[in-house]
Design a protein around this motif. Structure first.
Motif, mmCIF file in Angstrom:
data_model
loop_
_atom_site.group_PDB
_atom_site.id
_atom_site.type_symbol
_atom_site.label_atom_id
_atom_site.label_comp_id
_atom_site.label_asym_id
_atom_site.label_seq_id
_atom_site.Cartn_x
_atom_site.Cartn_y
_atom_site.Cartn_z
ATOM 1 N N ARG A 14 0.828 -1.206 0.000
ATOM 2 C CA ARG A 14 0.000 0.000 0.000
ATOM 3 C C ARG A 14 0.864 1.260 0.000
ATOM 4 O O ARG A 14 0.546 2.240 -0.663
ATOM 5 C CB ARG A 14 -0.920 -0.016 1.224
ATOM 6 N N MET A 15 1.963 1.218 0.748
ATOM 7 C CA MET A 15 2.839 2.382 0.837
ATOM 8 C C MET A 15 3.847 2.453 -0.313
ATOM 9 O O MET A 15 4.458 3.488 -0.544
ATOM 10 C CB MET A 15 3.610 2.360 2.170
ATOM 11 N N GLY A 16 4.059 1.304 -0.990
ATOM 12 C CA GLY A 16 5.059 1.267 -2.059
ATOM 13 C C GLY A 16 6.483 1.299 -1.527
ATOM 14 O O GLY A 16 7.424 1.659 -2.228
ATOM 15 N N GLU A 17 6.649 0.927 -0.240
ATOM 16 C CA GLU A 17 7.970 0.936 0.406
ATOM 17 C C GLU A 17 8.113 -0.308 1.266
ATOM 18 O O GLU A 17 7.126 -0.848 1.755
ATOM 19 C CB GLU A 17 8.119 2.158 1.326
ATOM 20 N N MET A 45 -0.752 13.901 -4.587
ATOM 21 C CA MET A 45 -1.505 13.693 -3.352
ATOM 22 C C MET A 45 -1.719 15.017 -2.626
ATOM 23 O O MET A 45 -0.847 15.885 -2.629
ATOM 24 C CB MET A 45 -0.733 12.719 -2.447
ATOM 25 N N SER A 46 -2.890 15.163 -2.020
ATOM 26 C CA SER A 46 -3.196 16.375 -1.252
ATOM 27 C C SER A 46 -2.412 16.380 0.052
ATOM 28 O O SER A 46 -1.835 15.370 0.459
ATOM 29 C CB SER A 46 -4.698 16.424 -0.943
ATOM 30 N N ASP A 47 -2.401 17.535 0.731
ATOM 31 C CA ASP A 47 -1.719 17.640 2.030
ATOM 32 C C ASP A 47 -2.321 16.650 3.026
ATOM 33 O O ASP A 47 -1.596 16.001 3.778
ATOM 34 C CB ASP A 47 -1.832 19.061 2.591
ATOM 35 N N PHE A 48 -3.651 16.556 3.013
ATOM 36 C CA PHE A 48 -4.329 15.616 3.913
ATOM 37 C C PHE A 48 -3.900 14.177 3.603
ATOM 38 O O PHE A 48 -3.642 13.384 4.514
ATOM 39 C CB PHE A 48 -5.856 15.740 3.785
ATOM 40 N N GLY A 49 -3.809 13.857 2.295
ATOM 41 C CA GLY A 49 -3.402 12.512 1.875
ATOM 42 C C GLY A 49 -1.995 12.163 2.359
ATOM 43 O O GLY A 49 -1.744 11.050 2.816
ATOM 44 N N LEU A 50 -1.093 13.147 2.268
ATOM 45 C CA LEU A 50 0.294 12.935 2.727
ATOM 46 C C LEU A 50 0.348 12.716 4.236
ATOM 47 O O LEU A 50 1.072 11.858 4.731
ATOM 48 C CB LEU A 50 1.165 14.146 2.351
ATOM 49 N N GLN A 51 -0.462 13.508 4.952
ATOM 50 C CA GLN A 51 -0.502 13.380 6.419
ATOM 51 C C GLN A 51 -1.084 12.035 6.835
ATOM 52 O O GLN A 51 -0.563 11.364 7.732
ATOM 53 C CB GLN A 51 -1.321 14.526 7.018
ATOM 54 N N LEU A 52 -2.166 11.633 6.168
ATOM 55 C CA LEU A 52 -2.812 10.355 6.474
ATOM 56 C C LEU A 52 -1.864 9.190 6.189
ATOM 57 O O LEU A 52 -1.750 8.249 6.986
ATOM 58 C CB LEU A 52 -4.096 10.203 5.649
ATOM 59 N N VAL A 198 2.346 13.592 11.046
ATOM 60 C CA VAL A 198 1.368 12.969 11.955
ATOM 61 C C VAL A 198 0.844 14.032 12.918
ATOM 62 O O VAL A 198 -0.354 14.102 13.201
ATOM 63 C CB VAL A 198 1.997 11.797 12.730
ATOM 64 N N VAL A 199 1.747 14.903 13.386
ATOM 65 C CA VAL A 199 1.363 16.008 14.277
ATOM 66 C C VAL A 199 0.390 16.935 13.539
ATOM 67 O O VAL A 199 -0.648 17.340 14.098
ATOM 68 C CB VAL A 199 2.612 16.796 14.758
ATOM 69 N N GLU A 200 0.685 17.232 12.269
ATOM 70 C CA GLU A 200 -0.206 18.085 11.461
ATOM 71 C C GLU A 200 -1.560 17.422 11.275
ATOM 72 O O GLU A 200 -2.603 18.083 11.314
ATOM 73 C CB GLU A 200 0.428 18.359 10.098
#
Length: 204
Positions: A14-17, A45-52, A198-200
């Protein structure tokens, strides 16, 4: 106790890593997703997507702990003095199952959790079966006599791809002491973790 509810390598795909740094991870063979649409170009990816994504990766790395537990750890970290992202990593690394994993007593975080829950781990000489128990600086963590002969433990100790970090000090093959609370830079993650995202995510 949080149980692994998904397939062993699902998080990697899912993460590709290769999140856990395993030699048999499918991501080592191909970095794109499975199926006929796996090689499609992904949109930005949106900012929310990156944070999630950062939250899912960090939570998954620590054995897919429950959202409730992870969120509670974050709020505790945010109330502490200093950088919330560093505090979060410090609290997660102080979990007993993670110290057992770092000490190379178990090959995976799930195996470490099982060792603890089955009563094979002693903290300062006292048997403990709570995987989420927080270890304090100076605590001694040791394997029970039965566990020292288990094939799982012997396999973990022979793993070449993982080293015991500096903040977990070995005292022979079956005992370690927790030397200090590590910073983000000291934690041997196989991939880049972004606790600041994660904090964001939780501060929205």
């Amino acid at each position: 106790m949080s149980k692994r509810s998904s397939a062993k390598y699902k998080l990697d795909r899912r993460m590709g890593e290769n999140v856990f740094g395993r030699p048999k991870s499918p991501v080592n063979r191909r970095e794109y997703g499975p199926g006929q649409h796996g090689q499609r170009r992904k949109g930005k990816m949106s900012d929310f997507g990156l944070q999630l994504r950062a939250k899912q990766k960090l939570k998954g790395y620590y054995g897919d702990i429950t959202e409730k537990q992870f969120k509670r750890t974050f709020f505790e970290a945010s109330k502490m003095k200093g950088d919330a992202s560093q505090n979060l990593i410090g609290l997660l690394e102080r979990r007993l199952d993670m110290v057992v994993y770092r000490a190379k007593f178990a090959p995976t975080i799930w195996a470490a959790r099982q060792l603890v829950s089955h009563g094979h781990i002693r903290v300062n000489g006292v048997k403990c079966n709570i995987a989420s128990r927080r270890v304090n600086v100076g605590d001694l963590i040791e394997l029970g006599s039965k566990a020292q002969e288990m094939a799982l433990v012997l396999e973990a100790q022979s793993l070449a791809e993982r080293d015991v970090p500096d903040y977990v000090v070995a005292d022979g093959a079956a005992k370690v002491s927790f030397n200090r609370v590590p910073t983000l830079d000291e934690v041997p993650y196989p991939v880049r973790m972004e606790p600041n995202l994660v904090v964001e995510f939780y501060s929205r």
